[in-house]
Design a protein around this motif. Structure first.
Motif, mmCIF file in Angstrom:
data_model
loop_
_atom_site.group_PDB
_atom_site.id
_atom_site.type_symbol
_atom_site.label_atom_id
_atom_site.label_comp_id
_atom_site.label_asym_id
_atom_site.label_seq_id
_atom_site.Cartn_x
_atom_site.Cartn_y
_atom_site.Cartn_z
ATOM 1 N N GLY A 29 0.842 -1.195 0.000
ATOM 2 C CA GLY A 29 0.000 0.000 0.000
ATOM 3 C C GLY A 29 0.877 1.244 0.000
ATOM 4 N N THR A 30 0.308 2.343 -0.363
ATOM 5 C CA THR A 30 1.052 3.597 -0.290
ATOM 6 C C THR A 30 0.801 4.232 1.072
ATOM 7 N N VAL A 31 1.845 4.885 1.599
ATOM 8 C CA VAL A 31 1.735 5.516 2.910
ATOM 9 C C VAL A 31 1.995 7.013 2.772
ATOM 10 N N SER A 32 1.376 7.769 3.649
ATOM 11 C CA SER A 32 1.618 9.204 3.714
ATOM 12 C C SER A 32 1.599 9.612 5.179
ATOM 13 N N PHE A 33 2.061 10.829 5.449
ATOM 14 C CA PHE A 33 2.079 11.284 6.841
ATOM 15 C C PHE A 33 1.774 12.775 6.901
ATOM 16 N N SER A 34 1.370 13.206 8.083
ATOM 17 C CA SER A 34 1.228 14.631 8.381
ATOM 18 C C SER A 34 1.793 14.862 9.771
ATOM 19 N N ASP A 35 2.419 16.028 9.958
ATOM 20 C CA ASP A 35 3.060 16.356 11.238
ATOM 21 C C ASP A 35 2.301 17.445 11.968
ATOM 22 N N SER A 36 2.255 17.310 13.273
ATOM 23 C CA SER A 36 1.730 18.346 14.143
ATOM 24 C C SER A 36 2.817 18.652 15.170
ATOM 25 N N ARG A 37 3.238 19.930 15.232
ATOM 26 C CA ARG A 37 4.359 20.324 16.099
ATOM 27 C C ARG A 37 3.849 21.106 17.303
ATOM 28 N N THR A 38 4.398 20.763 18.481
ATOM 29 C CA THR A 38 4.115 21.486 19.708
ATOM 30 C C THR A 38 5.437 21.983 20.274
ATOM 31 N N ASP A 39 5.591 23.313 20.377
ATOM 32 C CA ASP A 39 6.823 23.892 20.901
ATOM 33 C C ASP A 39 6.882 23.750 22.410
ATOM 34 N N GLN A 40 8.109 23.627 22.905
ATOM 35 C CA GLN A 40 8.340 23.535 24.343
ATOM 36 C C GLN A 40 8.841 24.890 24.844
ATOM 37 N N VAL A 41 9.660 24.892 25.894
ATOM 38 C CA VAL A 41 10.103 26.121 26.529
ATOM 39 C C VAL A 41 10.998 26.963 25.617
ATOM 40 N N CYS A 42 11.912 26.347 24.901
ATOM 41 C CA CYS A 42 12.813 27.106 24.030
ATOM 42 C C CYS A 42 12.623 26.637 22.591
ATOM 43 N N ASP A 43 13.125 27.454 21.651
ATOM 44 C CA ASP A 43 12.826 27.171 20.241
ATOM 45 C C ASP A 43 13.544 25.950 19.675
ATOM 46 N N ALA A 44 14.492 25.381 20.411
ATOM 47 C CA ALA A 44 15.178 24.183 19.937
ATOM 48 C C ALA A 44 14.539 22.897 20.459
ATOM 49 N N GLU A 45 13.518 23.025 21.283
ATOM 50 C CA GLU A 45 12.867 21.842 21.846
ATOM 51 C C GLU A 45 11.390 21.841 21.473
ATOM 52 N N TYR A 46 10.953 20.737 20.908
ATOM 53 C CA TYR A 46 9.556 20.617 20.488
ATOM 54 C C TYR A 46 9.212 19.141 20.322
ATOM 55 N N THR A 47 7.923 18.885 20.162
ATOM 56 C CA THR A 47 7.425 17.525 19.954
ATOM 57 C C THR A 47 6.689 17.485 18.621
ATOM 58 N N ILE A 48 6.961 16.455 17.846
ATOM 59 C CA ILE A 48 6.252 16.229 16.588
ATOM 60 C C ILE A 48 5.397 14.985 16.751
ATOM 61 N N ILE A 49 4.113 15.119 16.485
ATOM 62 C CA ILE A 49 3.239 13.950 16.385
ATOM 63 C C ILE A 49 3.068 13.688 14.895
ATOM 64 N N ARG A 50 3.655 12.602 14.423
ATOM 65 C CA ARG A 50 3.598 12.240 13.004
ATOM 66 C C ARG A 50 2.501 11.180 12.822
ATOM 67 N N THR A 51 1.462 11.519 12.101
ATOM 68 C CA THR A 51 0.352 10.601 11.859
ATOM 69 C C THR A 51 0.525 9.971 10.487
ATOM 70 N N TRP A 52 0.647 8.656 10.488
ATOM 71 C CA TRP A 52 0.823 7.888 9.252
ATOM 72 C C TRP A 52 -0.522 7.289 8.833
ATOM 73 N N THR A 53 -0.800 7.285 7.550
ATOM 74 C CA THR A 53 -1.979 6.587 7.007
ATOM 75 C C THR A 53 -1.564 5.820 5.769
ATOM 76 N N ASP A 54 -2.293 4.745 5.502
ATOM 77 C CA ASP A 54 -2.001 3.994 4.273
ATOM 78 C C ASP A 54 -3.224 3.980 3.362
ATOM 79 N N SER A 55 -3.019 3.484 2.164
ATOM 80 C CA SER A 55 -4.083 3.485 1.152
ATOM 81 C C SER A 55 -5.192 2.486 1.474
ATOM 82 N N PHE A 56 -4.989 1.632 2.475
ATOM 83 C CA PHE A 56 -6.011 0.667 2.863
ATOM 84 C C PHE A 56 -6.860 1.182 4.031
#
Length: 188
Positions: free
Chosen positions: A42-69
């Motif tokens: 199947g083909t896969v794709s993703f989208s990212d959602s970023r949440t910044d922390q206290v300083c600009d070099a620290e953050y969290t990415i929630i990467r959501t993967w989906t497939d063609s099925f």
């Protein structure tokens, strides 16, 4: 008679991970999801959602993967600062010291070179303070000269600080100062 069966897809999402801010966060660096069903990929794709922390070099990415099925899953990427202090980019000790006319312009960046700094991941604030004024008398010309020390600091957005840099600024020909010069006596 049609006996259809739903076969679930085999869908694998990369494991959640922690990386430093100077490392890549792309799927090529951290792994890609895979998908297959009944022997076909199947083909896969993703989208990212970023949440910044206290300083600009620290953050969290929630990467959501989906497939063609229709399957989906998430990967959490924690990005953290390296803890490395910024680096002055033009702090050459042999060129830092400056000579100006008495009461001349001492504005950083306008009359006197301004130090700059970079960091591997974060924005940097560069500042200075002046102190340590000293003066002496030149008995040959009977004029005063003075100097002061400009101390530069660089701190990144995460609080890491570079070692301070000192710049000596010499003021010459200070005729407005009251000085006592010894009388020069010529002897034959």
């Amino acid at each position: 008679v049609n006996f259809g069966t739903d076969v679930p897809s085999a869908f694998t999402v990369p494991a959640s991970t922690t990386v430093f801010c100077n490392q890549g966060t792309s799927p090529a660096a951290l792994g890609e999801a895979t998908s297959s069903q009944c022997g076909s990929s199947g083909t896969v794709s993703f989208s990212d959602s970023r949440t910044d922390q206290v300083c600009d070099a620290e953050y969290t990415i929630i990467r959501t993967w989906t497939d063609s099925f229709g399957a989906s899953g998430t990967q959490t990427i924690f990005v953290q600062d390296t803890g490395v202090a910024p680096t002055f980019t033009n702090a050459n000790a042999q060129t830092l010291d400056i000579e100006i006319a008495c009461n001349g312009c001492t504005d950083a960046g306008t009359c006197i070179p301004e130090l700059t700094a970079t960091d591997d991941c974060s924005s940097v604030t560069v500042s200075f303070s002046d102190g340590g004024l000293s003066s002496d008398c030149d008995i040959t010309t009977c004029s005063a000269s003075a100097s002061f020390i400009r101390t530069w600091t660089a701190v990144d957005d995460c609080g890491n600080q570079a070692a301070s840099q000192g710049q000596v600024i010499f003021e010459t020909g200070c005729e407005g100062q009251v000085i006592s010069c010894p009388t020069i006596v010529n002897t034959v």
